[in-house]
Design an enzyme around this catalytic site. Structure first.
Site, short mmCIF file in Angstrom:
data_model
loop_
_atom_site.label_atom_id
_atom_site.label_comp_id
_atom_site.label_asym_id
_atom_site.label_seq_id
_atom_site.Cartn_x
_atom_site.Cartn_y
_atom_site.Cartn_z
N GLU A 119 0.87 -1.20 -0.14
CA GLU A 119 0.10 0.18 0.01
C GLU A 119 0.92 1.18 -0.02
OE1 GLU A 119 -3.06 0.06 -0.46
OE2 GLU A 119 -3.84 -1.89 0.17
N HIS A 142 -2.67 1.32 8.79
CA HIS A 142 -3.79 0.48 7.87
C HIS A 142 -4.05 -0.74 8.41
CE1 HIS A 142 -6.36 -1.37 4.90
NE2 HIS A 142 -5.27 -2.29 4.75
N HIS A 144 -7.23 -4.28 9.66
CA HIS A 144 -8.26 -5.00 9.49
C HIS A 144 -9.09 -5.44 10.54
CE1 HIS A 144 -5.90 -6.70 5.35
NE2 HIS A 144 -6.11 -5.26 5.31
O1 2HA Z 1 -0.44 -5.07 3.15
O2 2HA Z 1 -3.45 -4.98 4.09
O3 2HA Z 1 -4.39 -3.80 1.79
C1 2HA Z 1 -1.54 -5.89 3.18
C2 2HA Z 1 -3.06 -5.03 3.17
C3 2HA Z 1 -3.23 -4.49 1.79
ZN ZN Z 2 -5.45 -4.17 3.72
#
Ligand code: 2HA
Ligand code: ZN
Length: 269
Positions: A119, A142, A144
């Site tokens: 990213e 970033h 999840h």
């Molecule tokens: O790097 O989360 O969006 C792995 C990710 C890509």
């Molecule tokens: Zn990701």
């Protein structure tokens, strides 16, 4: 081999914090395999020793020139590297890069030639934007988060500021410490400039942005604060879903209660 962190306590502290946050992301279940990424703008804490360090990679094109990044320095998690490994060995699973003076390429300078995050396009575009507007924000996270990503699978929550108000109303902390709420970006291809551009637009208004059915991006002064905002939002999401799993819809604090908080703490939003 000598590490760039040796005799540089300020830089070492920043990388130590990145590693600590990487560990939290793994423990929370937000960082499967190589999921998520972290970059930190360290241009304000470099010295002549760093400026004179030779590159240990070729010059790699950024994909598009970014004027505000010229001669800048960033710590980046490596592509395909695990957060849980970044937590234990940050300099083996991430690297320091220098943006060349044309603003169109980067080169790795330390400690090992670990290629930066997939990213990178979105992270560097965001740094370019933040520098351009004179922001003091240096860290981009970033990740999840299970609960928050799950919520983006419901079209109702994708309506502007719907999720913000719901999450704010679950616990006063969220209203206080995520005062700008959360922006929503409709699904885009991961790693694309389209995703980066949409994220930048949303960051005009928000410090935390949700990528539909993918994850969140959080920007702040430092990596701890970027993490804290996502953690606080996730707490709200947990309260919501705990109430739902007990069989009722949580009432949430009232608009009056949230406004009272806004005035007491002089909050934006
Ligand atoms: O790097 O989360 O969006 C792995 C990710 C890509
Ligand atoms: Zn990701």
């Amino acid at each position: 081999m000598k590490s760039i962190l040796e005799n540089r306590p300020e830089l070492a502290k920043q990388i130590h914090d990145v590693a600590e946050v990487a560990g939290y992301l793994w423990q929370k279940g937000w960082a499967e395999r190589n999921g998520g990424n972290i970059t930190v703008n360290i241009s304000n804490i470099i010295d002549d020793g760093i400026i004179n360090m030779p590159a240990i990679s070729e010059k790699i094109p950024l994909g598009k020139p970014m004027q505000n990044l010229k001669g800048g320095y960033f710590f980046c998690k490596g592509t395909n590297r695990r957060m849980r490994d970044l937590a234990r060995f940050p300099m083996e699973n991430g690297s320091v890069i220098r943006i060349t003076n044309d603003g169109a390429h980067y080169e790795i300078i330390a400690d090992h030639p670990v290629k930066p995050t997939s990213e990178l396009a979105s992270h560097l575009s965001i740094h370019n934007y933040l520098i351009g507007k004179g922001s003091t924000y240096k860290a981009i996270l970033h990740t999840h988060p299970i609960d928050l990503v799950a919520m983006t699978h419901n079209p109702v929550f994708l309506e502007k500021d719907k999720l913000t108000h719901l999450l704010w109303s679950m616990i006063p902390e969220t209203r206080a410490f995520c005062p700008h709420g959360v922006g929503i970006i409709p699904y885009q291809m991961p790693s694309s400039f389209e995703l980066a551009d949409a994220t930048i637009q949303a960051l005009n208004q928000y410090d935390v942005v949700m990528w539909e059915k993918h994850g969140v991006v959080s920007v702040s002064e430092n990596i701890m604060e970027a993490f804290d905002m996502v953690d606080t939002l996730s707490k709200s999401a947990q309260i919501y879903l705990t109430a739902k799993s007990m069989g009722f819809v949580p009432t949430g604090t009232t608009v009056e209660q949230m406004n009272e908080l806004k005035e007491a703490f002089n909050l934006p939003g």
